[in-house]
Design a protein around this motif. Structure first.
Motif, PDB file in Angstrom:
ATOM      1  N   ASP A 116       0.818  -1.181   0.000  1.00  0.00           N
ATOM      2  CA  ASP A 116       0.000   0.000   0.000  1.00  0.00           C
ATOM      3  C   ASP A 116       0.863   1.246   0.000  1.00  0.00           C
ATOM      4  O   ASP A 116       0.355   2.345   0.190  1.00  0.00           O
ATOM      5  N   LYS A 117       2.169   1.073  -0.210  1.00  0.00           N
ATOM      6  CA  LYS A 117       3.055   2.221  -0.095  1.00  0.00           C
ATOM      7  C   LYS A 117       2.816   3.241  -1.204  1.00  0.00           C
ATOM      8  O   LYS A 117       3.161   4.420  -1.059  1.00  0.00           O
ATOM      9  N   GLY A 118       2.227   2.801  -2.313  1.00  0.00           N
ATOM     10  CA  GLY A 118       1.925   3.739  -3.383  1.00  0.00           C
ATOM     11  C   GLY A 118       1.012   4.858  -2.925  1.00  0.00           C
ATOM     12  O   GLY A 118       1.203   6.033  -3.282  1.00  0.00           O
ATOM     13  N   SER A 119      -0.006   4.529  -2.125  1.00  0.00           N
ATOM     14  CA  SER A 119      -0.921   5.545  -1.615  1.00  0.00           C
ATOM     15  C   SER A 119      -0.218   6.504  -0.662  1.00  0.00           C
ATOM     16  O   SER A 119      -0.517   7.705  -0.638  1.00  0.00           O
ATOM     17  N   ILE A 120       0.711   5.985   0.128  1.00  0.00           N
ATOM     18  CA  ILE A 120       1.463   6.835   1.053  1.00  0.00           C
ATOM     19  C   ILE A 120       2.325   7.826   0.277  1.00  0.00           C
ATOM     20  O   ILE A 120       2.353   9.024   0.563  1.00  0.00           O
ATOM     21  N   GLN A 121       3.030   7.323  -0.747  1.00  0.00           N
ATOM     22  CA  GLN A 121       3.859   8.207  -1.549  1.00  0.00           C
ATOM     23  C   GLN A 121       3.023   9.235  -2.285  1.00  0.00           C
ATOM     24  O   GLN A 121       3.406  10.406  -2.402  1.00  0.00           O
ATOM     25  N   ALA A 122       1.864   8.824  -2.791  1.00  0.00           N
ATOM     26  CA  ALA A 122       0.996   9.748  -3.524  1.00  0.00           C
ATOM     27  C   ALA A 122       0.570  10.904  -2.636  1.00  0.00           C
ATOM     28  O   ALA A 122       0.577  12.074  -3.068  1.00  0.00           O
ATOM     29  N   LEU A 123       0.190  10.615  -1.400  1.00  0.00           N
ATOM     30  CA  LEU A 123      -0.247  11.688  -0.515  1.00  0.00           C
ATOM     31  C   LEU A 123       0.917  12.606  -0.133  1.00  0.00           C
ATOM     32  O   LEU A 123       0.770  13.835  -0.133  1.00  0.00           O
ATOM     33  N   ILE A 124       2.075  12.027   0.166  1.00  0.00           N
ATOM     34  CA  ILE A 124       3.227  12.854   0.521  1.00  0.00           C
ATOM     35  C   ILE A 124       3.612  13.770  -0.640  1.00  0.00           C
ATOM     36  O   ILE A 124       3.862  14.971  -0.462  1.00  0.00           O
ATOM     37  N   SER A 125       3.650  13.223  -1.854  1.00  0.00           N
ATOM     38  CA  SER A 125       4.004  14.035  -3.015  1.00  0.00           C
ATOM     39  C   SER A 125       2.920  15.071  -3.314  1.00  0.00           C
ATOM     40  O   SER A 125       3.228  16.195  -3.756  1.00  0.00           O
ATOM     41  N   ALA A 126       1.665  14.710  -3.091  1.00  0.00           N
ATOM     42  CA  ALA A 126       0.581  15.673  -3.279  1.00  0.00           C
ATOM     43  C   ALA A 126       0.744  16.846  -2.324  1.00  0.00           C
ATOM     44  O   ALA A 126       0.553  18.011  -2.706  1.00  0.00           O
ATOM     45  N   PHE A 127       1.089  16.555  -1.079  1.00  0.00           N
ATOM     46  CA  PHE A 127       1.310  17.621  -0.104  1.00  0.00           C
ATOM     47  C   PHE A 127       2.477  18.504  -0.531  1.00  0.00           C
ATOM     48  O   PHE A 127       2.405  19.744  -0.438  1.00  0.00           O
ATOM     49  N   ASP A 128       3.566  17.885  -1.026  1.00  0.00           N
ATOM     50  CA  ASP A 128       4.708  18.658  -1.510  1.00  0.00           C
ATOM     51  C   ASP A 128       4.293  19.589  -2.645  1.00  0.00           C
ATOM     52  O   ASP A 128       4.731  20.741  -2.712  1.00  0.00           O
ATOM     53  N   SER A 142       3.330  25.089  -4.483  1.00  0.00           N
ATOM     54  CA  SER A 142       2.463  25.959  -5.275  1.00  0.00           C
ATOM     55  C   SER A 142       1.768  27.018  -4.433  1.00  0.00           C
ATOM     56  O   SER A 142       0.995  27.823  -4.973  1.00  0.00           O
ATOM     57  N   GLY A 143       2.018  26.996  -3.135  1.00  0.00           N
ATOM     58  CA  GLY A 143       1.395  27.972  -2.259  1.00  0.00           C
ATOM     59  C   GLY A 143      -0.096  27.766  -2.075  1.00  0.00           C
ATOM     60  O   GLY A 143      -0.840  28.723  -1.822  1.00  0.00           O
ATOM     61  N   VAL A 147      -4.971  13.195  -7.661  1.00  0.00           N
ATOM     62  CA  VAL A 147      -6.219  12.895  -6.955  1.00  0.00           C
ATOM     63  C   VAL A 147      -6.102  13.255  -5.480  1.00  0.00           C
ATOM     64  O   VAL A 147      -6.992  13.903  -4.905  1.00  0.00           O
ATOM     65  N   TYR A 148      -4.991  12.862  -4.849  1.00  0.00           N
ATOM     66  CA  TYR A 148      -4.829  13.159  -3.427  1.00  0.00           C
ATOM     67  C   TYR A 148      -4.634  14.650  -3.183  1.00  0.00           C
ATOM     68  O   TYR A 148      -5.072  15.180  -2.150  1.00  0.00           O
ATOM     69  N   ALA A 149      -3.992  15.334  -4.105  1.00  0.00           N
ATOM     70  CA  ALA A 149      -3.869  16.781  -3.966  1.00  0.00           C
ATOM     71  C   ALA A 149      -5.244  17.435  -3.972  1.00  0.00           C
ATOM     72  O   ALA A 149      -5.519  18.360  -3.190  1.00  0.00           O
ATOM     73  N   GLY A 150      -6.127  16.958  -4.845  1.00  0.00           N
ATOM     74  CA  GLY A 150      -7.487  17.470  -4.860  1.00  0.00           C
ATOM     75  C   GLY A 150      -8.218  17.205  -3.559  1.00  0.00           C
ATOM     76  O   GLY A 150      -8.943  18.065  -3.048  1.00  0.00           O
ATOM     77  N   LEU A 151      -8.015  16.013  -2.995  1.00  0.00           N
ATOM     78  CA  LEU A 151      -8.678  15.684  -1.740  1.00  0.00           C
ATOM     79  C   LEU A 151      -8.154  16.534  -0.579  1.00  0.00           C
ATOM     80  O   LEU A 151      -8.882  16.815   0.369  1.00  0.00           O
ATOM     81  N   LEU A 152      -6.897  16.930  -0.664  1.00  0.00           N
ATOM     82  CA  LEU A 152      -6.347  17.782   0.390  1.00  0.00           C
ATOM     83  C   LEU A 152      -6.812  19.236   0.254  1.00  0.00           C
ATOM     84  O   LEU A 152      -7.081  19.896   1.256  1.00  0.00           O
TER      85      LEU A 152
END
Length: 507
Positions: free
Chosen positions: A161-173, A178-179, A497-502
């Motif tokens: 499930d590490k793909g989802s973890i990386q996706a969220l971390i990168s989305a946050f970055d 982008s401010g 997708v995770y960036a949108g959810l955040l």
């Protein structure tokens, strides 16, 4: 126009553009992701290189510490939660956002399945970029001019499930760079024992309920729809399983001398298996379907709206037929009984013309809403007893063997769970669907509940919050098997997708 007026007008225009980006982060996140793909992959391969087999506590703890460090660097407040000393840790992280009125808990698990399966084409904890199976040709992504989104990163836990973890971390970055401020308070709950059946996770949540509580739980486990389109689900099935061992002679017997006289445990286990389910997948245990909650009209409508993938799946999997309902997801609405393995005697170079001393098989039930592991266990054992089996919990002694013609040792799995299903039409669920649809550019697919299982039911019941499953892994990621992989395009899409959810989630 005076120069001062021109500057003012430009500032207003740029301010309006910035406000639009903040309201809809898709373009900014996409641009950032494209510019940082190689950095993302370097981070992801480092995460995948850490051994994480669920039963090896030291490795699991090392992963937990590493993930905590990644989150702390990004401003999250973290802690490791345990149900009891000596049990696997769950990583908890929190980031409060000024002005946010909702809190979203993002769940994933960082532990992985064993790696002993035969047929790995690369070392499970040495991530390898390759073309898709069956060719799986190695590619040098570091030297490549461009990264093909159809390439796949092979490693244990790449998709599960590490793909989802990386996706969220990168989305946050991407949002930070982008401010763009998140629209919700963020809590992350990354479990370390999901692949063991989450035996302690419910207690861990109960002991830290106020810490982990939120208004919505987003579960980042499981694969996407087989069509490749983004799918969300609103729960998952429960699970319980057991191992059955049957007994023959005390020592192996020459099958020429004794084959027509001594009972064969290999034949006995085969008979036990076929007595529990038929070739069409129908479970033969009386009463097993009685407790299942009837499928609602809303669930039927959601299932009917899913695109047809069955014909293509048969071709991809080499199947000349299917069992059960014609449509794959329709089968999730009834419980299943899978035969995980059957063992008896020896084969290959160790094959002997002999009657074995014992044989065994292992099974797992996928449970639907309304069923409980305890009830399924009781029905199963009652049925075995009705068939003449004497049930034991340990290897029988001679007196027990002599007293009973058919003996089966039944060992139930430690981990089990019930099914859960959240409403599809709740405000939070609608907000998730709307956010993802804006990101991907089409109406997201909706599945009432996933065919897979987890311990989420007890967690959802404790949190008293709705759950929505948001998966990013390719459906053919080989999770739980050899050559697990994640398609690069799925990781890229998952970040957006995770960036949108955040940043684009409001209800």
């Amino acid at each position: 126009m005076k120069s001062r007026d021109l500057i003012t007008a430009l500032a207003m225009l740029l301010g309006a553009a910035g406000a639009a980006d903040a309201a809809s982060p898709k373009a900014a996140v996409h641009a950032w992701r494209v510019a940082h793909e190689r950095e993302i992959l370097a981070d992801f391969t480092a995460l995948l290189a850490k051994p994480n087999v669920a039963t090896t506590l030291a490795d699991v703890d090392a992963n937990a510490a590493y993930i905590s460090g990644l989150l702390e660097k990004r401003g999250f407040k973290t802690q490791l939660l345990r149900a009891d000393p000596g049990t696997p840790a769950s990583v908890f992280a929190e980031l409060k956002v000024p002005g946010a009125t909702r809190t979203v808990v993002f769940y994933a698990h960082y532990d992985g399945q064993p790696i002993s399966q035969k047929g790995w084409i690369s070392t499970p904890f040495e991530p390898s970029m390759r073309t898709a199976l069956p060719e799986a040709r190695p590619v040098d992504w570091k030297a490549a001019a461009t990264l093909d989104p159809d390439w796949r990163l092979f490693a244990r836990s790449a998709g599960d499930d590490k793909g989802s973890i990386q996706a969220l971390i990168s989305a946050f970055d991407a949002l930070q760079a982008s401010g763009i401020r998140p629209s919700v308070n963020i809590k992350l709950l990354y479990e370390g024992e999901e692949e063991q059946g989450s035996p302690h996770f419910a207690r861990l949540v109960a002991r830290n309920l106020e810490t982990v509580r939120g208004d919505l739980l987003i579960m980042g486990d499981g694969p996407m729809h087989q069509s490749g389109k983004q799918e969300i689900n609103f729960g998952n099935r429960g699970i319980t399983g057991f191992k059955a061992t049957v007994y023959g002679p005390l020592k192996p017997l020459h099958d020429g001398h004794y084959g027509s006289w001594a009972p064969s445990p290999t034949v006995m286990i085969a008979g036990l298996v076929t007595s529990l389910r038929d070739d069409s997948g129908h479970i033969l245990i009386p009463g097993i379907y009685d407790d299942v909650t009837p499928v609602s009209a809303a669930d039927k409508a959601a299932l009917a709206a899913l695109p047809d993938v069955e014909t293509g799946l048969k071709q991809a999997l080499g199947l000349g037929r299917n069992i059960g309902p014609g449509r794959l997801a329709d089968g999730y609405m009834t419980p299943t009984l899978n035969v995980r393995a059957i063992h008896g005697g020896d084969d290959g170079p160790n094959a002997a013309n002999a009657i074995a001393t014992e044989a065994n098989a292992s099974f797992d039930f996928r449970l639907d809403p309304g069923e409980t592991p305890g009830r399924v266990r009781a029905l199963t054992e009652a049925y075995l007893q009705k068939q003449g089996w004497f049930i034991v919990r340990a290897t029988p002694d001679l007196a027990t063997r002599m007293a009973h013609p058919k003996i089966v040792k039944v060992e139930w799995d430690e981990g089990s769970s019930i099914a859960t299903e959240s409403p599809m039409d709740g405000p939070a669920a609608k907000a998730v669907a709307a956010s993802i649809s804006r990101t991907v550019g089409y109406p997201v697919l909706k599945l009432p509940f996933s065919g897979a299982s987890s311990g989420m039911a007890e967690i959802v019941n404790q949190l008293k919050a709705p759950m929505v499953g948001v998966s990013i892994a390719n459906y053919d990621d080989n999770q739980h098997a050899q050559n697990e992989n994640l398609r690069l395009g799925n990781l890229w899409d998952g970040i957006e997708v995770y960036a949108g959810l955040l940043a684009d989630l409001n209800w």
